[in-house]
Design a protein around this motif. Structure first.
Motif, PDB file in Angstrom:
ATOM      1  N   THR A  39       0.837  -1.208   0.000  1.00 11.50           N
ATOM      2  CA  THR A  39       0.000   0.000   0.000  1.00 11.50           C
ATOM      3  C   THR A  39       0.870   1.256   0.000  1.00 11.50           C
ATOM      4  OG1 THR A  39      -1.813  -1.185   1.085  1.00 11.50           O
ATOM      5  CG2 THR A  39      -1.859   1.207   1.214  1.00 11.50           C
ATOM      6  N   ARG A  43       0.994   4.474  -2.582  1.00 12.92           N
ATOM      7  CA  ARG A  43       1.022   5.881  -2.163  1.00 12.92           C
ATOM      8  C   ARG A  43       2.110   6.628  -2.927  1.00 12.92           C
ATOM      9  NH1 ARG A  43       0.553   5.523   3.480  1.00 12.92           N
ATOM     10  NH2 ARG A  43      -1.663   5.506   3.049  1.00 12.92           N
ATOM     11  N   SER A  57      -5.490   4.471   0.709  1.00  7.10           N
ATOM     12  CA  SER A  57      -5.648   3.616   1.875  1.00  7.10           C
ATOM     13  C   SER A  57      -5.811   2.179   1.416  1.00  7.10           C
ATOM     14  CB  SER A  57      -6.843   4.063   2.721  1.00  7.10           C
ATOM     15  OG  SER A  57      -8.030   3.914   1.981  1.00  7.10           O
ATOM     16  N   SER A  58      -5.751   1.255   2.356  1.00  9.80           N
ATOM     17  CA  SER A  58      -5.815  -0.166   2.008  1.00  9.80           C
ATOM     18  C   SER A  58      -7.152  -0.505   1.355  1.00  9.80           C
ATOM     19  CB  SER A  58      -5.643  -1.008   3.271  1.00  9.80           C
ATOM     20  OG  SER A  58      -5.997  -2.344   2.989  1.00  9.80           O
ATOM     21  N   ASN A  65     -10.048   1.000  -4.724  1.00  8.63           N
ATOM     22  CA  ASN A  65      -9.989   2.446  -4.500  1.00  8.63           C
ATOM     23  C   ASN A  65      -9.560   3.102  -5.806  1.00  8.63           C
ATOM     24  OD1 ASN A  65     -10.660   2.640  -1.743  1.00  8.63           O
ATOM     25  ND2 ASN A  65      -8.579   2.134  -1.134  1.00  8.63           N
TER      26      ASN A  65
ATOM     27  N   THR B 164      -8.339   6.781   8.867  1.00 12.42           N
ATOM     28  CA  THR B 164      -7.129   5.979   8.766  1.00 12.42           C
ATOM     29  C   THR B 164      -6.389   6.271   7.468  1.00 12.42           C
ATOM     30  OG1 THR B 164      -6.178   3.763   8.829  1.00 12.42           O
ATOM     31  CG2 THR B 164      -8.333   3.981   7.773  1.00 12.42           C
ATOM     32  N   LEU B 165      -5.059   6.270   7.556  1.00 17.05           N
ATOM     33  CA  LEU B 165      -4.225   6.485   6.380  1.00 17.05           C
ATOM     34  C   LEU B 165      -3.969   5.175   5.654  1.00 17.05           C
ATOM     35  CD1 LEU B 165      -1.524   8.874   7.899  1.00 17.05           C
ATOM     36  CD2 LEU B 165      -3.545   9.479   6.591  1.00 17.05           C
ATOM     37  N   ASP B 166      -4.240   4.054   6.300  1.00 13.63           N
ATOM     38  CA  ASP B 166      -3.968   2.766   5.641  1.00 13.63           C
ATOM     39  C   ASP B 166      -5.049   1.746   5.981  1.00 13.63           C
ATOM     40  OD1 ASP B 166      -2.889   2.127   8.334  1.00 13.63           O
ATOM     41  OD2 ASP B 166      -1.106   3.188   7.661  1.00 13.63           O
ATOM     42  N   ASP B 167      -4.850   0.946   7.041  1.00 14.82           N
ATOM     43  CA  ASP B 167      -5.815  -0.109   7.353  1.00 14.82           C
ATOM     44  C   ASP B 167      -6.848   0.405   8.354  1.00 14.82           C
ATOM     45  OD1 ASP B 167      -3.869  -1.425   5.944  1.00 14.82           O
ATOM     46  OD2 ASP B 167      -3.382  -2.885   7.502  1.00 14.82           O
ATOM     47  N   ASP B 215      -5.739  11.616  12.441  1.00 13.34           N
ATOM     48  CA  ASP B 215      -5.739  10.451  11.560  1.00 13.34           C
ATOM     49  C   ASP B 215      -5.194   9.221  12.292  1.00 13.34           C
ATOM     50  OD1 ASP B 215      -6.801  11.796   9.357  1.00 13.34           O
ATOM     51  OD2 ASP B 215      -4.831  12.577   8.800  1.00 13.34           O
ATOM     52  N   SER B 217      -3.170   5.204  11.831  1.00 14.56           N
ATOM     53  CA  SER B 217      -2.429   4.262  11.006  1.00 14.56           C
ATOM     54  C   SER B 217      -2.294   2.961  11.781  1.00 14.56           C
ATOM     55  CB  SER B 217      -1.045   4.826  10.668  1.00 14.56           C
ATOM     56  OG  SER B 217      -0.257   3.810  10.091  1.00 14.56           O
ATOM     57  N   SER B 219      -1.292   0.044   9.995  1.00 12.13           N
ATOM     58  CA  SER B 219      -0.485  -0.842   9.165  1.00 12.13           C
ATOM     59  C   SER B 219       0.803  -1.261   9.888  1.00 12.13           C
ATOM     60  CB  SER B 219      -0.169  -0.112   7.860  1.00 12.13           C
ATOM     61  OG  SER B 219       0.676  -0.859   7.073  1.00 12.13           O
TER      62      SER B 219
END
Lengths: 139, 345
Positions: A39, A43, A57-58, A65, B164-167, B215, B217, B219
């Motif tokens: 991921t 980015r 994001s995931s 996405n 969230t920025l990822d998961d 935010d 994160s 991950s």
């Protein structure tokens, strides 16, 4: 081409460098274990294409996405939860390949049968807690 | 027969892997709440399988609606409106609920009300209790697909302030459960195991993303669990080398780290606003560790009743009551939309 990344920002920089060479229509298969940086790599692609890295994001849960960038749209897919090519086709994978954008696919081995002939393979190997090897193989 | 001087609303939910329908009167009295749980189907495949999800929605949607009407001891012609969660979610899944709702609204000549699924999660604390938390409030929606903080001026005026920025945190639970060989879904089993493990056994990282950030994160936390369980070379050590007690310790330490981040972010959001309460919704709001951690907050914290934590249609029918009062109706060309109406600006 082999790269070594020692941080999230190095992984992004490697991806941003790849992004500069993209013209649209590419499919990038991101192959690596949980936590390898797939991921993060996307980015970097989005940043390299002039888009907002914040929007990445995931896609594990939502499966797809879509990011608008300055240059090319990025279709970020995840096959982690699918159990085969039929499932995967149901989210419109074949159509996405025809859109002239960049398709970035996590967990490609789960749907190897439906990958197009020309794929940019990006393989992540976790060498240690601080180091990943990222291999980029162009068709 | 229900005597309803108050609006009687049918809600329909199909945003992800649950097909659900519910009848709610007056925005909080839940007359029926039917959920065709697909958890068994998905357990085989460790998650949400889109094709299977859409097919199951098609098979479930009409029986679920019929059951909701029947359990509420009412009939379709008694309804005042049809509400549907039309965003965010998987497009194939959303379309089935949206199509069913539009068809009913058209055939019955009743108003159609469009609801945002995450907004409905925030509203879920009102169901049955009829208690509206003191406003303004900080909202947190935590589930497999969502981890986001909101500022609520009132139950209708909602602003996204962090995500969230990822998961998503629920996704981290699922992936950690997979790393530990615990099966799907990961939330309940890790919550249960955590109670028997030592939360201080492993000092997993708490990613706070700078001093002001709202935010998230998760991950890095997921990766840290992977390293701890399998060794630093990725796949070298199988999870079977861990004793049951060690697995419980990892589960407890992971849960401590995730809950710690959630509650610290909530504190941060409270200190940045003048909020008078906290609202927590979504599947992870059922987590006992989270409920314990927020028991000592400086403002009251509101959780949904257990039946309304995970995806359900009662929350959509309830939230639709507010739109009904404003006569804020959707047209019959309503679209399914994959993203939430709340986005960072």
């Amino acid at each position: 081409m082999f790269h070594h990344s020692h941080s999230v920002s190095e992984t992004e920089a490697i991806a941003a460098e790849l992004a500069r060479t993209l013209v649209g229509g590419e499919c990038i298969a991101l192959d690596g274990d949980l936590g390898a940086g797939k991921t993060q790599f996307v980015r970097g692609l989005v940043r390299g294409l002039g888009g907002q890295p914040r929007t990445v994001s995931s896609p594990t849960f939502v499966l797809l996405n879509i990011y608008d960038t300055g240059r090319l749209p990025v279709y970020h897919l995840d096959a982690y939860r699918t159990h085969g090519p039929d499932d995967f086709e149901a989210i419109g994978f074949a159509e996405l390949l025809e859109q002239g954008g960049v398709v970035a696919l996590e967990w490609p081995r789960r749907v190897a049968e439906v990958l197009p002939d020309k794929v940019i393979h990006v393989r992540f190997e976790i060498l240690s807690r601080q180091c990943r090897e990222i291999q980029i193989a162009r068709p | 027969m229900v005597n309803h001087a108050m609006p009687l609303i049918l809600g329909i939910e199909s945003t992800c892997d649950e097909t659900a329908a519910a009848v709610v009167v007056d925005g909080y009295r839940v007359l029926s709440n039917v959920i065709a749980s697909q958890i068994d189907l998905h357990a085989k495949y460790q998650g949400v399988v889109p094709e299977i999800a859409s097919r199951a929605h098609i098979e479930n949607i009409l029986p679920v609606i019929r059951e909701a009407i029947h359990n509420a001891n009412t009939s379709l012609d008694q309804l005042d409106a049809i509400a549907v969660a039309h965003r965010p979610g998987l497009i194939g899944s959303l379309l089935i609920g949206v199509t069913a709702a539009k068809t009913l609204a058209f055939a019955l000549n009743k108003p159609l009300i469009a609801v945002d699924h995450v907004h409905a999660h925030l509203y879920s604390v009102v169901l049955e209790t009829n208690i509206v938390p003191p406003m303004p409030a900080v909202g947190l929606v935590v589930s497999g697909g969502h981890t986001a903080l909101y500022h609520l001026q009132d139950l209708t005026t909602v602003r996204l302030v962090g995500s969230t920025l990822d998961d998503a945190v629920g996704e981290a639970y699922d992936k950690v459960a997979s790393i530990l060989g615990l099966g799907y879904p990961g939330g309940p089993v890790i919550d249960r195991l955590a109670a028997t493990g030592d939360p201080k056994a492993v000092p997993f990282p708490r990613s706070m993303l700078g001093r002001q950030s709202l935010d998230f994160s998760f991950s890095g936390l997921k990766t840290a669990v992977l390293y701890h369980v399998r060794g630093y070379q990725g796949r070298q050590r199988p999870v079977t080398s861990l004793s049951p007690q060690k697995i419980a310790d990892v589960a407890a330490s992971f849960q401590a780290a995730s809950i710690d981040v959630l509650s610290r972010k909530l504190h941060r959001a409270l200190s940045q606003t003048n909020a008078k309460s906290v609202i927590i919704g979504g599947g992870v709001s059922a987590n006992r560790g989270l409920r314990l951690a927020t028991a000592q907050f400086p403002v009251p914290v509101f959780f949904p009743l257990p039946a309304y934590c995970t995806d359900n249609a009662a929350m959509s029918a309830g939230l639709a009551h507010l739109a009904f009062l404003r006569r804020d109706f959707a047209s019959l060309d309503l679209d399914a939309i994959t993203y939430s109406r709340f986005r960072l600006t």
